[in-house]
Scaffold this active site. Structure first.
Site, PDB file in Angstrom:
ATOM      1  N   ASP A 154      -4.056  -3.330 -18.765  1.00 31.90           N
ATOM      2  CA  ASP A 154      -3.093  -2.224 -18.854  1.00 31.90           C
ATOM      3  C   ASP A 154      -3.171  -1.511 -20.200  1.00 31.90           C
ATOM      4  O   ASP A 154      -2.174  -0.950 -20.682  1.00 31.90           O
ATOM      5  CB  ASP A 154      -1.660  -2.738 -18.625  1.00 31.90           C
TER       6      ASP A 154
ATOM      7  N   THR B 254      -9.670   0.021 -18.629  1.00 30.71           N
ATOM      8  CA  THR B 254     -10.611  -0.547 -19.592  1.00 30.71           C
ATOM      9  C   THR B 254     -10.490  -2.064 -19.521  1.00 30.71           C
ATOM     10  O   THR B 254      -9.688  -2.599 -18.757  1.00 30.71           O
ATOM     11  CB  THR B 254     -10.315  -0.062 -21.025  1.00 30.71           C
TER      12      THR B 254
ATOM     13  N   GLY C 224       0.795  -1.224   0.000  1.00 25.02           N
ATOM     14  CA  GLY C 224       0.000   0.000   0.000  1.00 25.02           C
ATOM     15  C   GLY C 224       0.824   1.269   0.000  1.00 25.02           C
ATOM     16  O   GLY C 224       0.375   2.302   0.503  1.00 25.02           O
TER      17      GLY C 224
ATOM     18  N   HIS D 231       0.724   1.655 -13.424  1.00 28.58           N
ATOM     19  CA  HIS D 231       1.442   0.482 -13.931  1.00 28.58           C
ATOM     20  C   HIS D 231       2.926   0.816 -14.051  1.00 28.58           C
ATOM     21  O   HIS D 231       3.282   1.883 -14.568  1.00 28.58           O
ATOM     22  CB  HIS D 231       0.886   0.080 -15.302  1.00 28.58           C
TER      23      HIS D 231
END
Length: 211
Positions: free
Chosen positions: A144, A140, A14, A108
């Site tokens: 990625d 989406t 996290g 990413h």
């Protein structure tokens, strides 16, 4: 201005959640942290910040669709304006992604569209890249593959291994994600009907590069 309600999904430490908390973004409230991993350290970060947290263990489900159905129901209990994936190591179904279309961001660790998927640092080194980095994009159904909003670039050094390169990229992620989320909170950022990311009322032809 009403505060933007944010749910953060995590699987591990996290650290990007902590970066968002430390940024103290105006008009934004992290209302819940959800993890698929019961022992994720990010849950302790949420507890320390007095943020509601929940665990939905994917191992208790027979298939991805049933897990995502319950995940969506859990997320929606917190009525989020934005869902932030911060090291959430699950491939999401198209049904769940479509439900949060334009309201879900991911970070990413590569310069997308390069190195979609896992092991990005190792792959960048194997490809002898001179530059690596991280990208924030709208989520989406393509892994990625959503419209990239912003990126940060990191040089690949001659003596780098995956660990050293990954550590430098992660440090820059902690700048990149809060900046992008702040744009969304300030209503500067949106996913357009044309499927492109829009910033300040214009479509992004190229990702914004943070220097």
């Amino acid at each position: 201005m009403a505060k933007l309600r944010v749910v953060v999904l995590i699987s591990g430490s996290g650290s990007n959640l902590q970066a968002l908390l430390d940024a103290q973004i105006a008009h934004l409230e992290i209302v819940a942290v959800i993890s698929n991993e019961p022992k994720a350290f990010g849950l302790e970060r949420a507890q320390q910040a007095n943020i509601a947290s929940a665990v939905l263990n994917h191992r208790n489900y027979a298939d991805r669709a049933s897990y995502d159905a319950d995940l969506q129901q859990l997320i929606d209990q917190y009525a989020p304006d934005l869902v932030v994936l911060a090291g959430f190591m699950r491939i999401l179904t198209a049904t769940l992604v479509e439900h949060y279309r334009g309201r879900m961001l991911n970070i990413h660790p590569s310069l997308l569209p390069k190195f979609q998927g896992l092991h990005t640092h190792e792959r960048a080194l194997a490809a002898r890249e001179t530059e690596h980095g991280a990208s924030v994009h709208f989520v989406t159904a393509e892994l990625d593959g959503g419209p990239v909003i912003a990126q940060v670039r990191v040089p690949v050094l001659p003596n780098d291994d995956a660990e050293t390169l990954g550590a430098r990229v992660l440090a820059q992620e902690h700048r990149l994600y809060p900046t992008t989320v702040r744009w969304f909170a300030e209503k500067r950022l949106a996913l357009g009907a044309d499927g492109r990311a829009w910033l300040d009322g214009a479509p992004l032809l190229h990702p914004q590069i943070l220097l």
